[in-house]
Design a protein around this motif. Structure first.
Motif, PDB file in Angstrom:
ATOM      1  N   GLU A  75       0.826  -1.212   0.000  1.00 46.67           N
ATOM      2  CA  GLU A  75       0.000   0.000   0.000  1.00 46.67           C
ATOM      3  C   GLU A  75       0.857   1.257   0.000  1.00 46.67           C
ATOM      4  O   GLU A  75       1.952   1.288   0.560  1.00 46.67           O
ATOM      5  CB  GLU A  75      -0.970  -0.001   1.183  1.00 46.67           C
ATOM      6  CG  GLU A  75      -0.323   0.182   2.532  1.00 46.67           C
ATOM      7  CD  GLU A  75      -1.309   0.069   3.679  1.00 46.67           C
ATOM      8  OE1 GLU A  75      -0.925   0.436   4.795  1.00 46.67           O
ATOM      9  OE2 GLU A  75      -2.441  -0.379   3.466  1.00 46.67           O
ATOM     10  N   ARG A  76       0.342   2.266  -0.645  1.00 46.57           N
ATOM     11  CA  ARG A  76       1.057   3.543  -0.705  1.00 46.57           C
ATOM     12  C   ARG A  76       1.025   4.242   0.654  1.00 46.57           C
ATOM     13  O   ARG A  76       1.966   4.893   1.048  1.00 46.57           O
ATOM     14  CB  ARG A  76       0.433   4.439  -1.773  1.00 46.57           C
ATOM     15  CG  ARG A  76       0.788   4.010  -3.167  1.00 46.57           C
ATOM     16  CD  ARG A  76       0.176   4.941  -4.194  1.00 46.57           C
ATOM     17  NE  ARG A  76       0.679   4.686  -5.520  1.00 46.57           N
ATOM     18  CZ  ARG A  76       0.200   3.756  -6.330  1.00 46.57           C
ATOM     19  NH1 ARG A  76      -0.794   2.990  -5.934  1.00 46.57           N
ATOM     20  NH2 ARG A  76       0.710   3.597  -7.531  1.00 46.57           N
ATOM     21  N   ASP A  77      -0.094   4.110   1.350  1.00 45.72           N
ATOM     22  CA  ASP A  77      -0.233   4.696   2.680  1.00 45.72           C
ATOM     23  C   ASP A  77       0.493   3.779   3.666  1.00 45.72           C
ATOM     24  O   ASP A  77       0.181   2.602   3.763  1.00 45.72           O
ATOM     25  CB  ASP A  77      -1.716   4.805   3.045  1.00 45.72           C
ATOM     26  CG  ASP A  77      -1.945   5.347   4.434  1.00 45.72           C
ATOM     27  OD1 ASP A  77      -0.998   5.902   5.028  1.00 45.72           O
ATOM     28  OD2 ASP A  77      -3.076   5.224   4.930  1.00 45.72           O
ATOM     29  N   MET A  78       1.459   4.298   4.364  1.00 45.87           N
ATOM     30  CA  MET A  78       2.303   3.488   5.239  1.00 45.87           C
ATOM     31  C   MET A  78       1.626   3.091   6.551  1.00 45.87           C
ATOM     32  O   MET A  78       2.187   2.338   7.320  1.00 45.87           O
ATOM     33  CB  MET A  78       3.599   4.245   5.552  1.00 45.87           C
ATOM     34  CG  MET A  78       4.444   4.563   4.346  1.00 45.87           C
ATOM     35  SD  MET A  78       5.595   3.281   3.938  1.00 45.87           S
ATOM     36  CE  MET A  78       6.655   3.309   5.365  1.00 45.87           C
ATOM     37  N   SER A  79       0.427   3.609   6.822  1.00 47.47           N
ATOM     38  CA  SER A  79      -0.214   3.302   8.103  1.00 47.47           C
ATOM     39  C   SER A  79      -0.423   1.801   8.246  1.00 47.47           C
ATOM     40  O   SER A  79      -0.936   1.144   7.358  1.00 47.47           O
ATOM     41  CB  SER A  79      -1.550   4.036   8.226  1.00 47.47           C
ATOM     42  OG  SER A  79      -2.459   3.554   7.269  1.00 47.47           O
TER      43      SER A  79
END
Length: 141
Positions: A75-79
């Protein structure tokens, strides 16, 4: 935008290259791990980045990651990525320790002269973590 010099691959070509059934690639697309472009006829066309993603998924699955863990990895969002990957590393460490114990036990069994390996005191000692609730069994024999 993708380079016109880049040759797109069909779902069959990518599946064959990775020794996968085409339905696996379609499933990975349905769960959001892949998003190949479509040609005018609606056929999937995999570019270089798509093929690299397939390689990442294959290697990650070989390492024991679930599709959910792989989704976090990609995923691009690291969360959540750090937490998921740390949990996977912890699991790998646990499994590697189990494999080392298993290898040591197997090597001992291979070289042990005991007719029944379960009667060998050294072999039983290797089971101490499993026999912990039965301490008198660890040395009996």
């Amino acid at each position: 935008m993708k380079s016109s010099a880049e040759r797109p691959w069909s779902v069959g070509e990518v599946a064959e290259r990775f020794s996968l059934p085409t339905n696996v690639l379609r499933h990975w697309e349905s769960v959001g791990l892949l998003a190949p472009e479509r040609d005018a006829a609606g056929r999937r066309r995999y570019g270089r980045d798509d093929v690299v993603r397939v390689a990442v998924i294959v290697r990650s699955k070989d390492a024991g990651m679930s599709l959910d863990q792989i989704a976090h990895l990609l995923e691009r969002d690291m969360s959540g990525r750090h937490r998921v990957l740390q949990a996977h590393i912890d699991d790998l460490d646990r499994r590697m320790a189990e494999m080392r114990r298993s290898k040591a036990m197997t090597e001992h069994a291979l070289n042990c002269s005991a007719h029944d390996i379960s009667t060998c005191p050294r072999f039983r000692a290797a089971l101490s973590d499993v026999l912990g609730e039965f301490p008198d069994l660890q040395t009996a024999g």
